[in-house]
Write an enzyme that holds these catalytic residues in place. Structure first.
Site, PDB file in Angstrom:
ATOM      1  N   GLU A   1     -15.339 149.605 -10.246  1.00 25.78           N
ATOM      2  CA  GLU A   1     -13.977 149.867  -9.815  1.00 25.78           C
ATOM      3  C   GLU A   1     -13.560 148.663  -8.991  1.00 25.78           C
ATOM      4  O   GLU A   1     -14.281 148.229  -8.084  1.00 25.78           O
ATOM      5  CB  GLU A   1     -13.934 151.166  -8.985  1.00 25.78           C
ATOM      6  CG  GLU A   1     -12.539 151.678  -8.735  1.00 25.78           C
ATOM      7  CD  GLU A   1     -11.909 152.440  -9.924  1.00 25.78           C
ATOM      8  OE1 GLU A   1     -12.497 152.487 -11.019  1.00 25.78           O
ATOM      9  OE2 GLU A   1     -10.804 152.962  -9.732  1.00 25.78           O
TER      10      GLU A   1
ATOM     11  N   LYS B   1     -15.740 157.959  -5.015  1.00 24.91           N
ATOM     12  CA  LYS B   1     -14.775 157.721  -6.091  1.00 24.91           C
ATOM     13  C   LYS B   1     -13.721 156.765  -5.546  1.00 24.91           C
ATOM     14  O   LYS B   1     -12.821 157.152  -4.807  1.00 24.91           O
ATOM     15  CB  LYS B   1     -14.142 159.033  -6.537  1.00 24.91           C
ATOM     16  CG  LYS B   1     -13.215 158.851  -7.718  1.00 24.91           C
ATOM     17  CD  LYS B   1     -12.678 160.179  -8.197  1.00 24.91           C
ATOM     18  CE  LYS B   1     -11.839 159.991  -9.443  1.00 24.91           C
ATOM     19  NZ  LYS B   1     -10.814 158.970  -9.292  1.00 24.91           N
TER      20      LYS B   1
ATOM     21  N   ARG C   1     -10.269 150.525 -13.045  1.00 24.28           N
ATOM     22  CA  ARG C   1     -11.557 150.475 -13.725  1.00 24.28           C
ATOM     23  C   ARG C   1     -11.676 149.177 -14.520  1.00 24.28           C
ATOM     24  O   ARG C   1     -10.742 148.776 -15.206  1.00 24.28           O
ATOM     25  CB  ARG C   1     -11.668 151.653 -14.679  1.00 24.28           C
ATOM     26  CG  ARG C   1     -13.022 151.795 -15.324  1.00 24.28           C
ATOM     27  CD  ARG C   1     -13.067 153.074 -16.138  1.00 24.28           C
ATOM     28  NE  ARG C   1     -14.392 153.353 -16.611  1.00 24.28           N
ATOM     29  CZ  ARG C   1     -14.829 154.584 -16.909  1.00 24.28           C
ATOM     30  NH1 ARG C   1     -14.051 155.618 -16.748  1.00 24.28           N
ATOM     31  NH2 ARG C   1     -16.059 154.768 -17.350  1.00 24.28           N
TER      32      ARG C   1
ATOM     33  N   ARG D   1     -14.908 162.691 -22.740  1.00 31.62           N
ATOM     34  CA  ARG D   1     -14.822 163.346 -21.441  1.00 31.62           C
ATOM     35  C   ARG D   1     -15.774 164.528 -21.469  1.00 31.62           C
ATOM     36  O   ARG D   1     -15.656 165.378 -22.346  1.00 31.62           O
ATOM     37  CB  ARG D   1     -13.382 163.833 -21.217  1.00 31.62           C
ATOM     38  CG  ARG D   1     -13.089 164.290 -19.807  1.00 31.62           C
ATOM     39  CD  ARG D   1     -11.663 164.797 -19.676  1.00 31.62           C
ATOM     40  NE  ARG D   1     -10.644 163.796 -19.910  1.00 31.62           N
ATOM     41  CZ  ARG D   1     -10.314 162.846 -19.039  1.00 31.62           C
ATOM     42  NH1 ARG D   1     -10.924 162.771 -17.876  1.00 31.62           N
ATOM     43  NH2 ARG D   1      -9.382 161.974 -19.331  1.00 31.62           N
TER      44      ARG D   1
ATOM     45  N   LYS E   1     -15.342 165.029 -11.435  1.00 31.33           N
ATOM     46  CA  LYS E   1     -14.653 164.456 -10.283  1.00 31.33           C
ATOM     47  C   LYS E   1     -14.238 165.553  -9.311  1.00 31.33           C
ATOM     48  O   LYS E   1     -13.888 166.662  -9.709  1.00 31.33           O
ATOM     49  CB  LYS E   1     -13.471 163.590 -10.718  1.00 31.33           C
ATOM     50  CG  LYS E   1     -12.559 164.173 -11.746  1.00 31.33           C
ATOM     51  CD  LYS E   1     -11.665 163.083 -12.344  1.00 31.33           C
ATOM     52  CE  LYS E   1     -10.800 163.660 -13.460  1.00 31.33           C
ATOM     53  NZ  LYS E   1     -10.106 162.646 -14.231  1.00 31.33           N
TER      54      LYS E   1
ATOM     55  N   PHE F   1     -20.527 150.725 -10.850  1.00 27.85           N
ATOM     56  CA  PHE F   1     -21.074 152.086 -10.940  1.00 27.85           C
ATOM     57  C   PHE F   1     -21.879 152.367 -12.209  1.00 27.85           C
ATOM     58  O   PHE F   1     -22.418 153.454 -12.354  1.00 27.85           O
ATOM     59  CB  PHE F   1     -19.981 153.139 -10.713  1.00 27.85           C
ATOM     60  CG  PHE F   1     -18.824 153.093 -11.669  1.00 27.85           C
ATOM     61  CD1 PHE F   1     -18.937 153.652 -12.930  1.00 27.85           C
ATOM     62  CD2 PHE F   1     -17.610 152.523 -11.289  1.00 27.85           C
ATOM     63  CE1 PHE F   1     -17.863 153.631 -13.813  1.00 27.85           C
ATOM     64  CE2 PHE F   1     -16.528 152.495 -12.161  1.00 27.85           C
ATOM     65  CZ  PHE F   1     -16.654 153.053 -13.432  1.00 27.85           C
TER      66      PHE F   1
ATOM     67  N   GLU G   1     -21.168 160.093  -5.980  1.00 27.02           N
ATOM     68  CA  GLU G   1     -20.804 158.705  -5.671  1.00 27.02           C
ATOM     69  C   GLU G   1     -19.399 158.668  -5.110  1.00 27.02           C
ATOM     70  O   GLU G   1     -18.557 159.482  -5.494  1.00 27.02           O
ATOM     71  CB  GLU G   1     -20.807 157.864  -6.963  1.00 27.02           C
ATOM     72  CG  GLU G   1     -22.124 157.275  -7.273  1.00 27.02           C
ATOM     73  CD  GLU G   1     -22.117 156.456  -8.571  1.00 27.02           C
ATOM     74  OE1 GLU G   1     -21.055 156.238  -9.157  1.00 27.02           O
ATOM     75  OE2 GLU G   1     -23.212 156.052  -8.968  1.00 27.02           O
TER      76      GLU G   1
ATOM     77  N   ARG H   1      -9.326 149.854 -18.472  1.00 32.55           N
ATOM     78  CA  ARG H   1      -9.651 151.183 -18.975  1.00 32.55           C
ATOM     79  C   ARG H   1      -9.152 151.353 -20.407  1.00 32.55           C
ATOM     80  O   ARG H   1      -9.730 152.068 -21.200  1.00 32.55           O
ATOM     81  CB  ARG H   1      -8.990 152.220 -18.058  1.00 32.55           C
ATOM     82  CG  ARG H   1      -9.348 153.641 -18.356  1.00 32.55           C
ATOM     83  CD  ARG H   1      -8.472 154.550 -17.524  1.00 32.55           C
ATOM     84  NE  ARG H   1      -8.795 155.937 -17.758  1.00 32.55           N
ATOM     85  CZ  ARG H   1      -8.542 156.574 -18.889  1.00 32.55           C
ATOM     86  NH1 ARG H   1      -7.988 155.961 -19.901  1.00 32.55           N
ATOM     87  NH2 ARG H   1      -8.863 157.863 -18.996  1.00 32.55           N
TER      88      ARG H   1
HETATM   89  P1  ATP Z   1      -9.593 159.614 -16.227  1.00 34.26           P
HETATM   90  O1  ATP Z   1     -10.033 158.193 -16.138  1.00 34.26           O
HETATM   91  O2  ATP Z   1     -10.691 160.589 -15.938  1.00 34.26           O
HETATM   92  O3  ATP Z   1      -8.814 159.938 -17.448  1.00 34.26           O
HETATM   93  P2  ATP Z   1      -7.737 158.913 -14.205  1.00 34.26           P
HETATM   94  O4  ATP Z   1      -7.577 157.569 -14.769  1.00 34.26           O
HETATM   95  O5  ATP Z   1      -6.515 159.661 -13.788  1.00 34.26           O
HETATM   96  O6  ATP Z   1      -8.562 159.879 -15.119  1.00 34.26           O
HETATM   97  P3  ATP Z   1      -9.328 159.805 -12.151  1.00 34.26           P
HETATM   98  O7  ATP Z   1      -9.164 161.169 -12.655  1.00 34.26           O
HETATM   99  O8  ATP Z   1      -8.800 159.584 -10.803  1.00 34.26           O
HETATM  100  O9  ATP Z   1      -8.696 158.713 -13.034  1.00 34.26           O
HETATM  101  O10 ATP Z   1     -10.904 159.442 -12.209  1.00 34.26           O
HETATM  102  C1  ATP Z   1     -11.613 158.664 -13.106  1.00 34.26           C
HETATM  103  C2  ATP Z   1     -11.705 157.214 -12.661  1.00 34.26           C
HETATM  104  O11 ATP Z   1     -12.347 157.071 -11.399  1.00 34.26           O
HETATM  105  C3  ATP Z   1     -12.571 156.347 -13.542  1.00 34.26           C
HETATM  106  O12 ATP Z   1     -11.924 155.982 -14.728  1.00 34.26           O
HETATM  107  C4  ATP Z   1     -12.881 155.158 -12.651  1.00 34.26           C
HETATM  108  O13 ATP Z   1     -11.866 154.192 -12.795  1.00 34.26           O
HETATM  109  C5  ATP Z   1     -12.765 155.720 -11.247  1.00 34.26           C
HETATM  110  N1  ATP Z   1     -13.989 155.670 -10.435  1.00 34.26           N
HETATM  111  C6  ATP Z   1     -14.024 155.363  -9.132  1.00 34.26           C
HETATM  112  N2  ATP Z   1     -15.259 155.413  -8.629  1.00 34.26           N
HETATM  113  C7  ATP Z   1     -16.078 155.751  -9.644  1.00 34.26           C
HETATM  114  C8  ATP Z   1     -17.482 155.986  -9.749  1.00 34.26           C
HETATM  115  N3  ATP Z   1     -18.297 155.863  -8.696  1.00 34.26           N
HETATM  116  N4  ATP Z   1     -17.964 156.342 -10.960  1.00 34.26           N
HETATM  117  C9  ATP Z   1     -17.150 156.468 -12.041  1.00 34.26           C
HETATM  118  N5  ATP Z   1     -15.810 156.270 -11.993  1.00 34.26           N
HETATM  119  C10 ATP Z   1     -15.269 155.920 -10.807  1.00 34.26           C
END
Ligand code: ATP
Length: 590
Positions: free
Chosen positions: A302, A252, A257, A419, A425, A342, A250, A272
């Site tokens: 998102e 990203k 979030r 996690r 990702k 999502f 998907e 989040r």
């Molecule tokens: P994490 O949330 O994994 O601790 P982070 O806040 O630094 O890390 P990223 O590592 O960049 O964020 O990736 C996770 C985030 O990506 C998710 O929390 C969500 O907000 C976002 N996201 C964007 N698109 C999607 C998608 N299609 N499915 C799930 N999450 C998505």
């Protein structure tokens, strides 16, 4: 129940730094707690009255606490202030000064947990004109009947300085020991917590209905579900291998979030960190109300800043303009958003968290009335590395950060609060050396010299170790801070200063100032190395060595959307270290 029972337990918990002992004292306290006040005691031990997502804060400023203490102790405010300067802890000062109280407490009534809770609840909810006087009367009333020891803990509670170091996971451990025993009980209780984010509700169900009650625990609209998180990998081949050759990829999206809860036309959005952020996004609230065709739903999306004229996605930073109390209306105009949904976790009475991802996606597609402003995330079924790479390029081209690759297996449930490898990702940054950012917790600081006198010269930063629930130092960072950042940080960190290293912080370095783990910063490092002085992932690569991030630089992003437990984990640093080694190995091969 007497409040002194709680105060005595806190004394013991405060005196230990060992998590197991802490858990034992908590089990002991819970076993003495009658069921009518069970959830209240659980909230209080965490310095709260309600779960975080309710957003109720006791909000007693130190100044007000001093006035209340003056009334109850008969001491002058200046005498209290003088002692506070010496002790640095308003709890200790309260205990000392109340012990000197001239008038005997002969006529005072014993404090009960019920009375303390109800009074604090009133105090938290008192607003408007005359609020200060009412709060003052409520608090000094309690303090007048408190023993010095009780006063110490009461004051620490209302001023937000409880700092017992009891993490959510410790409470879950204690509940499992007190009521269920074994590992199965622990898992069930944790799941209940993960789908409700409400330790008090979980605790009272465990206490009143036992494990059978916990087994029947249900997702509820307006109680946020703790988010499922992704692991990371750096190559399409590795990702596909993890998923057995097939996955859904998907886009990203690079936004914020949002977990949207809807019932009978009412909509609440959680961040989040599970804070209620509905006020920041009234436009998103409308979109969910009008374009989600379900009476009850819990969805994840998102929320992305967009240019309405071109339809292009805009950088994540633009959403920061929504984080204000006033002028949100203007920000909505200036910085519009779209929602890319999502996941669907609950729809019209059906809990979907235990269903496989493809089914959840179908439910999602069924209820979204698509438009430019709200639509399901763009996705594709992927079966070979080339297709994954092509789709990745397409996502980047569209302004996304990369891809979220998701399992389509039977077991691809929604893993609330954890996690795992069901989501992976894939971002461009991971492909070179360590140019990806990490989110680290500020646990200490070193005084500045020269130009930086009066501010911090460098911060001591830590990763989160999920297994031990500790924060392990990984680097010392003094680069990337503007003068404004330094001033902001000084003010921001002030309220988190503690006299000693927090019991959850693992550090060999002696910082000049210690903080309770609270603030998360985004850091860009150049590489990860083995280190004899940093504690992150100690012994996991080599005995006697931890891992350290070299050449760290603050990117300017304060990750206020992350709690310290959401920071980059020590395990992730190990994976990044291993990934980096592999890359160096590959590039040096002939
Ligand atoms: P994490 O949330 O994994 O601790 P982070 O806040 O630094 O890390 P990223 O590592 O960049 O964020 O990736 C996770 C985030 O990506 C998710 O929390 C969500 O907000 C976002 N996201 C964007 N698109 C999607 C998608 N299609 N499915 C799930 N999450 C998505």
């Amino acid at each position: 129940m007497d409040y002194s029972v709680i105060a005595d337990s806190y004394e013991k918990i405060e005196a230990t730094t060992k998590r197991l002992e802490m858990t034992d004292y908590l089990v002991d306290l819970l076993s003495k707690t009658p069921k009518e006040v069970f959830s209240k005691v659980v909230y209080l031990t965490q310095g709260k009255l309600y779960p975080d997502f309710m957003g109720v804060e006791m909000g007693v400023a130190e100044k007000l606490a001093i006035r209340a203490l003056a009334r109850a102790s008969g001491q002058s405010e200046s005498a209290i202030l003088a002692d506070l300067q010496r002790s640095g802890d308003i709890g200790e000062t309260s205990e000392k000064l109340l012990a000197k109280r001239k008038q005997s407490t002969f006529f005072s009534v014993k404090l009960t947990v019920e009375r303390v809770y109800e009074t604090l609840d009133k105090l938290a909810k008192t607003q408007g004109s005359g609020a200060v006087d009412t709060k003052l009367a409520l608090l000094s009333g309690l303090l007048s009947d408190a023993t010095p020891k009780e006063a110490k803990w009461l004051i620490r509670t209302v001023t937000g300085n409880l700092r017992l170091g009891i993490a959510d996971m410790t409470v879950l451990d204690a509940l499992a020991i007190a009521y269920g025993g074994g590992k199965d009980a622990r898992e069930l209780i944790e799941r209940a917590y993960n789908i409700s984010s409400d330790l008090g509700r979980v605790a009272s169900v465990v206490c009143e209905k036992g494990l059978d009650g916990i087994k029947k625990f249900q997702v509820m609209v307006f109680e946020p579900i703790r988010p499922m998180l992704a692991e990371r990998l750096g190559a399409p081949e590795e990702i596909l291998e993890k998923f057995g050759g097939k996955c859904i990829a998907e886009y990203k999206y690079d936004g914020e979030r949002v977990q949207a809860h809807k019932k009978n036309g009412k909509v609440v959005l959680f961040s989040r960190r599970l804070e209620n952020i509905s006020d920041q996004y009234p436009d998103a609230v409308d979109l969910i109300r009008e374009q989600v065709a379900a009476n009850e739903a819990i969805l994840e999306a998102e929320c992305v800043a967009v240019d309405l004229e071109t339809g292009d996605m805009r950088p994540f930073q633009e959403l920061m303009h929504r984080r204000r109390k006033y002028g949100v209306e203007a920000a909505i105009e200036q910085y519009p958003i779209s929602l890319f949904t999502f996941d669907a976790l609950y729809v019209d009475g059906k809990d979907l968290t235990q269903e496989a991802f493809p089914l959840r996606r179908k439910s999602l597609e069924k209820i979204i009335k698509q438009s430019d402003r709200i639509k399901p995330a763009t996705q594709k079924l992927i079966t070979n590395p080339k297709a994954l790479e092509d789709f990745f390029e397409e996502a980047i081209e569209e302004g996304c950060e990369g891809l979220m690759c998701k399992s389509v297996g039977k077991d691809s449930v929604y893993q609330a609060g954890s996690r795992g490898w069901l989501w992976i990702k894939y971002k461009r940054d991971y492909r070179s050396e360590m140019t990806d950012t990490v989110d680290l917790v500020v646990v200490g600081a070193f005084h500045g010299r020269g130009k930086r006198v009066g501010t911090y010269g460098a911060l001591l930063l830590a990763t989160y170790n999920e297994e031990n629930d500790t924060f392990e130092t990984v680097t010392k960072c003094g680069t990337g801070f503007t003068d404004k950042d330094l001033a902001t940080l000084r003010d921001m960190m002030q309220k988190h200063v503690i006299p000693r290293k927090n019991s959850r912080v693992q550090s060999m370095l002696e910082a000049d100032v210690w903080f309770e783990p609270a603030v998360v910063l985004e850091i860009l490092g150049a590489e990860i190395t083995l280190s004899p002085i940093h504690m992150a992932a100690m012994d996991s690569i080599r005995k006697g060595s931890g891992l350290a991030i070299r050449f760290p630089r603050f990117t300017g992003k304060y990750r206020t959307d992350k709690a310290p437990e959401d920071a980059t984990t020590s395990k992730e640093i190990v994976e990044m270290y291993r990934g980096q080694l592999k890359k160096i190995g590959e590039s040096t091969q002939p």
